[in-house]
Design a protein around this motif. Structure first.
Motif, PDB file in Angstrom:
ATOM      1  N   ARG A  44      -4.062   8.591 -13.855  1.00 51.19           N
ATOM      2  CA  ARG A  44      -3.076   9.618 -14.204  1.00 51.19           C
ATOM      3  C   ARG A  44      -3.221  10.856 -13.325  1.00 51.19           C
ATOM      4  NH1 ARG A  44      -4.409   9.282 -20.682  1.00 51.19           N
ATOM      5  NH2 ARG A  44      -3.689   7.131 -21.017  1.00 51.19           N
ATOM      6  N   ARG A  45      -4.454  11.198 -12.980  1.00 49.62           N
ATOM      7  CA  ARG A  45      -4.721  12.407 -12.198  1.00 49.62           C
ATOM      8  C   ARG A  45      -4.317  12.237 -10.735  1.00 49.62           C
ATOM      9  NH1 ARG A  45      -5.069  17.804 -12.666  1.00 49.62           N
ATOM     10  NH2 ARG A  45      -6.539  18.724 -11.214  1.00 49.62           N
ATOM     11  N   PHE A  46      -4.452  11.014 -10.218  1.00 46.49           N
ATOM     12  CA  PHE A  46      -4.180  10.759  -8.799  1.00 46.49           C
ATOM     13  C   PHE A  46      -3.168   9.623  -8.668  1.00 46.49           C
ATOM     14  CE2 PHE A  46      -8.495  12.434  -9.157  1.00 46.49           C
ATOM     15  CZ  PHE A  46      -8.507  13.442  -8.197  1.00 46.49           C
ATOM     16  N   PRO A  47      -1.941   9.841  -9.100  1.00 49.02           N
ATOM     17  CA  PRO A  47      -0.943   8.757  -9.045  1.00 49.02           C
ATOM     18  C   PRO A  47      -0.707   8.308  -7.606  1.00 49.02           C
ATOM     19  CG  PRO A  47       0.106  10.879  -9.492  1.00 49.02           C
ATOM     20  CD  PRO A  47      -1.367  11.113  -9.603  1.00 49.02           C
ATOM     21  N   GLY A  48      -0.609   7.002  -7.434  1.00 53.34           N
ATOM     22  CA  GLY A  48      -0.339   6.445  -6.112  1.00 53.34           C
ATOM     23  C   GLY A  48      -1.560   6.156  -5.285  1.00 53.34           C
ATOM     24  N   MET A  97       0.837  -1.204   0.000  1.00 55.13           N
ATOM     25  CA  MET A  97       0.000   0.000   0.000  1.00 55.13           C
ATOM     26  C   MET A  97       0.872   1.255   0.000  1.00 55.13           C
ATOM     27  SD  MET A  97      -3.264  -0.765  -0.020  1.00 55.13           S
ATOM     28  CE  MET A  97      -4.068   0.643   0.714  1.00 55.13           C
ATOM     29  N   THR A  98       0.397   2.286  -0.648  1.00 60.30           N
ATOM     30  CA  THR A  98       1.169   3.515  -0.768  1.00 60.30           C
ATOM     31  C   THR A  98       0.949   4.455   0.396  1.00 60.30           C
ATOM     32  OG1 THR A  98      -0.639   4.628  -1.933  1.00 60.30           O
ATOM     33  CG2 THR A  98       0.936   3.375  -3.265  1.00 60.30           C
ATOM     34  N   GLY A  99      -0.091   4.225   1.208  1.00 63.05           N
ATOM     35  CA  GLY A  99      -0.420   5.159   2.265  1.00 63.05           C
ATOM     36  C   GLY A  99      -1.364   6.243   1.822  1.00 63.05           C
ATOM     37  N   LYS A 100      -1.557   6.397   0.528  1.00 67.16           N
ATOM     38  CA  LYS A 100      -2.509   7.378   0.023  1.00 67.16           C
ATOM     39  C   LYS A 100      -3.917   6.798   0.068  1.00 67.16           C
ATOM     40  CE  LYS A 100       0.615   9.921  -3.031  1.00 67.16           C
ATOM     41  NZ  LYS A 100       0.831  10.463  -4.405  1.00 67.16           N
ATOM     42  N   ARG A 101      -4.879   7.691   0.326  1.00 71.51           N
ATOM     43  CA  ARG A 101      -6.257   7.221   0.437  1.00 71.51           C
ATOM     44  C   ARG A 101      -6.789   6.772  -0.921  1.00 71.51           C
ATOM     45  NH1 ARG A 101      -8.660  12.283   3.772  1.00 71.51           N
ATOM     46  NH2 ARG A 101      -7.552  13.311   2.066  1.00 71.51           N
ATOM     47  N   PRO A 102      -7.580   5.703  -0.943  1.00 75.50           N
ATOM     48  CA  PRO A 102      -8.090   5.190  -2.223  1.00 75.50           C
ATOM     49  C   PRO A 102      -9.178   6.079  -2.805  1.00 75.50           C
ATOM     50  CG  PRO A 102      -8.928   3.878  -0.403  1.00 75.50           C
ATOM     51  CD  PRO A 102      -7.939   4.845   0.182  1.00 75.50           C
ATOM     52  N   ILE A 103      -9.441   5.857  -4.075  1.00 76.13           N
ATOM     53  CA  ILE A 103     -10.557   6.472  -4.799  1.00 76.13           C
ATOM     54  C   ILE A 103     -11.548   5.358  -5.098  1.00 76.13           C
ATOM     55  CG2 ILE A 103     -11.237   7.584  -6.964  1.00 76.13           C
ATOM     56  CD1 ILE A 103      -8.419   8.870  -6.971  1.00 76.13           C
ATOM     57  N   LEU A 104     -12.813   5.607  -4.794  1.00 76.50           N
ATOM     58  CA  LEU A 104     -13.857   4.598  -4.964  1.00 76.50           C
ATOM     59  C   LEU A 104     -14.829   5.045  -6.051  1.00 76.50           C
ATOM     60  CD1 LEU A 104     -15.363   2.021  -4.024  1.00 76.50           C
ATOM     61  CD2 LEU A 104     -16.563   3.470  -2.356  1.00 76.50           C
ATOM     62  N   VAL A 105     -15.045   4.182  -7.041  1.00 78.49           N
ATOM     63  CA  VAL A 105     -16.022   4.424  -8.104  1.00 78.49           C
ATOM     64  C   VAL A 105     -17.148   3.411  -7.937  1.00 78.49           C
ATOM     65  CG1 VAL A 105     -16.430   4.454 -10.594  1.00 78.49           C
ATOM     66  CG2 VAL A 105     -14.258   5.294  -9.679  1.00 78.49           C
ATOM     67  N   LEU A 106     -18.381   3.898  -7.881  1.00 77.51           N
ATOM     68  CA  LEU A 106     -19.556   3.032  -7.770  1.00 77.51           C
ATOM     69  C   LEU A 106     -20.221   2.949  -9.135  1.00 77.51           C
ATOM     70  CD1 LEU A 106     -21.087   4.477  -4.457  1.00 77.51           C
ATOM     71  CD2 LEU A 106     -19.434   2.615  -4.720  1.00 77.51           C
ATOM     72  N   GLN A 107     -20.256   1.758  -9.707  1.00 71.83           N
ATOM     73  CA  GLN A 107     -20.882   1.564 -11.018  1.00 71.83           C
ATOM     74  C   GLN A 107     -21.679   0.255 -10.957  1.00 71.83           C
ATOM     75  OE1 GLN A 107     -22.643   2.066 -13.518  1.00 71.83           O
ATOM     76  NE2 GLN A 107     -21.154   3.309 -14.653  1.00 71.83           N
ATOM     77  N   GLY A 157     -16.558  -3.311   4.654  1.00 69.37           N
ATOM     78  CA  GLY A 157     -15.180  -2.887   4.451  1.00 69.37           C
ATOM     79  C   GLY A 157     -15.084  -1.540   3.760  1.00 69.37           C
ATOM     80  N   MET A 158     -15.984  -1.297   2.821  1.00 67.44           N
ATOM     81  CA  MET A 158     -15.982  -0.002   2.130  1.00 67.44           C
ATOM     82  C   MET A 158     -16.315   1.129   3.084  1.00 67.44           C
ATOM     83  SD  MET A 158     -17.617  -0.679  -1.667  1.00 67.44           S
ATOM     84  CE  MET A 158     -18.770  -2.017  -1.365  1.00 67.44           C
ATOM     85  N   LEU A 159     -17.209   0.874   4.030  1.00 69.79           N
ATOM     86  CA  LEU A 159     -17.618   1.922   4.974  1.00 69.79           C
ATOM     87  C   LEU A 159     -16.533   2.246   5.993  1.00 69.79           C
ATOM     88  CD1 LEU A 159     -21.323   0.862   5.629  1.00 69.79           C
ATOM     89  CD2 LEU A 159     -20.533   2.890   4.409  1.00 69.79           C
ATOM     90  N   GLN A 160     -15.641   1.326   6.256  1.00 69.99           N
ATOM     91  CA  GLN A 160     -14.598   1.546   7.259  1.00 69.99           C
ATOM     92  C   GLN A 160     -13.401   2.318   6.720  1.00 69.99           C
ATOM     93  OE1 GLN A 160     -13.700  -2.397   8.620  1.00 69.99           O
ATOM     94  NE2 GLN A 160     -15.725  -2.689   9.572  1.00 69.99           N
ATOM     95  N   GLN A 161     -13.358   2.513   5.410  1.00 71.77           N
ATOM     96  CA  GLN A 161     -12.199   3.145   4.767  1.00 71.77           C
ATOM     97  C   GLN A 161     -12.429   4.644   4.603  1.00 71.77           C
ATOM     98  OE1 GLN A 161      -9.214   1.639   3.568  1.00 71.77           O
ATOM     99  NE2 GLN A 161      -8.654   3.788   3.372  1.00 71.77           N
TER     100      GLN A 161
END
Length: 480
Positions: A30-34, A1-11, A66-70
């Motif tokens: 590309r916009r949010f590397p790492g 893990m990079t330590g950076k917060r994840p990005i979540l897409v709901l589709q 798990g998604m709610l805890q992040q």
């Protein structure tokens, strides 16, 4: 893990919607590397599409806790399902875009997500593609424009295999089995090798098409899962299909695609997103509808002729790209009566567009009106300057002065009505449904967006004031 917060897409929509999310995933990477990129999607689709997806971790709905805890850097909800809005309202995130449920009500965050919501039964003049709208709230236009998508593979003239996909999510979006039977026979006459494709639910349609055909092409409907369909598609010189999920799947993976755009679909919104594919559409004035309002039973389907489609398919196979028709005589001998041919392309801003190749051009009044509203919303959302709107309005006035005057008159009426709502309202009440539905088509795009915007802001006085300012900004095109 990079330590950076994840990005979540709901589709949580259908398979085609998930494929149309792939460009967004590329741009987010590309916009949010790492930042880890997570996608919550229907497992029946996501598991099979992982091999062709941009890098992302796919989550099933069973991992909700798990998604709610992040904690997230960004959450983008591209689904209209209530459970997705509920999740978007509960997660911990720096920013949330799309439908969000709060205190029992659903709100839409993001200019383009709200604009997209306003297109329901109101998309006649829209020129923004779904895949681009997925991204434009979080990805700068310059980064979208800098992307270069590969065109479809040209298999040369030695490969004669043509896939015919017989199914669609709605019957009115596809030709009937008799059309596919005649198309297959016409392709065989041109020394091409058609074969029927379809999902598990399309077996009967494909069997009927094969029974009606004289040439009896192979029936492969229901034979493949999605990875198998992708693999089979790589050996095809062309894929002919209505607007359906496999159309997006094949075009994304580089198979030359001919989109038979019929029924309640708008190819400006849902045609193949990558450039270099072909779109065949009727020239009826009602095309691009949300649903058939003329009581015609989707007469647009009757304009598609199997023999002419086969001739076009043959020429498409010979040309490296549909755009190559512009420099050759590849379209000679094809009569485009009642239909139009387009190539998917990119406009000067790097956004998806349809480049006309042949057939009677779209009605100029409708084209200029759609360009006007495209310029207006793009200026309002900060994609370009107000000068673009002024230019579009002048072009409309030069070609159709009466329509220009009518548009000005109706916009002034809308402004007076908004001022009246703001001045005489004693409680926070949404605008009446008739505010947009009773408008003439020339002003309905703006009225529909304003209706959604005011409702989204709980009909506050500030929202009415902002809506009035938006109308005034459009009206400024007449005084510049």
């Amino acid at each position: 893990m990079t330590g950076k917060r994840p990005i979540l897409v709901l589709q949580l929509q259908r398979m085609g919607d998930l494929v149309l999310t792939f460009p967004l995933l590329l741009w987010l990477g590309r916009r949010f590397p790492g930042h880890p990129l997570w996608v919550a999607a229907e497992e029946q689709f996501s598991k099979q599409l992982i091999p062709i997806s941009p890098p992302a971790t796919y989550l099933s709905w069973s991992s909700l806790q798990g998604m709610l805890q992040q904690q997230y850097e960004l959450v983008i909800n591209l689904s209209h399902r209530p459970e997705a809005a509920a999740l978007a309202g509960r997660v911990q995130a720096e920013e949330v875009v799309g439908p969000v449920e709060k205190d029992g009500a659903t709100y839409v965050r993001g200019h383009f997500q709200l604009y997209r919501a306003s297109l329901v039964h109101n998309n006649r003049h829209n020129r923004f593609h779904w895949a681009d709208m997925n991204a434009l709230d979080v990805i700068p236009l310059a980064e979208v424009a800098a992307t270069r998508f590969s065109g479809p593979r040209h298999m040369g003239t030695q490969n004669h295999s043509v896939g015919l996909f017989v199914g669609a999510s709605q019957p009115e979006k596809r030709p009937d089995p008799a059309f596919f039977a005649q198309l297959a026979d016409a392709l065989v006459k041109r020394d091409l090798r058609p074969m029927f494709f379809g999902g598990p639910d399309d077996r009967q349609l494909a069997a009927e098409a094969r029974k009606l055909s004289r040439s009896k092409p192979p029936n492969l409907a229901g034979k493949f899962d999605l990875p198998g369909l992708v693999k089979a598609g790589q050996g095809l010189a062309q894929f002919i299909t209505p607007d359906t999920g496999p159309m997006h799947l094949m075009s994304w993976t580089g198979v030359k695609t001919l989109d038979l755009s019929m029924g309640p679909v708008n190819p400006r919104e849902t045609a193949p997103h990558t450039p270099g594919h072909a779109v065949l559409q009727t020239s009826l004035s009602c095309v691009g509808c949300w649903e058939c309002a003329a009581g015609l039973g989707y007469a647009c389907r009757e304009r598609f002729q199997p023999g002419r489609t086969a001739m076009l398919a043959e020429r498409l196979m010979e040309a490296p790209t549909p755009a190559a028709f512009g420099t050759t005589n590849a379209l000679d001998g094809i009569r485009f009566r009642g239909v139009r041919l387009f190539a998917t392309d990119r406009d000067r801003d790097g956004l998806h567009c349809l480049a006309p190749l042949s057939g009677r051009p779209p009605a100029p009044a409708r084209e200029l009106m759609s360009l006007f509203w495209h310029a207006a919303f793009g200026a309002h959302f900060g994609l370009w300057t107000q000068d673009r709107l002024v230019t579009a309005r002048k072009q409309l006035a030069e070609a159709f002065p009466k329509l220009d005057r009518a548009l000005l008159r109706h916009l002034r009426t809308m402004l007076r009505e908004l001022a009246g709502h703001a001045a005489h309202r004693s409680s926070q009440q949404p605008l009446p449904q008739a505010f947009w539905s009773s408008r003439p088509p020339c002003t309905r795009p703006l009225a529909g967006y304003i209706q959604m915007y005011v409702e989204n802001e709980n009909a506050s006085r500030e929202s009415l004031t902002h809506a009035a300012a938006l109308v005034e900004s459009v009206l400024s095109a007449w005084v510049s």
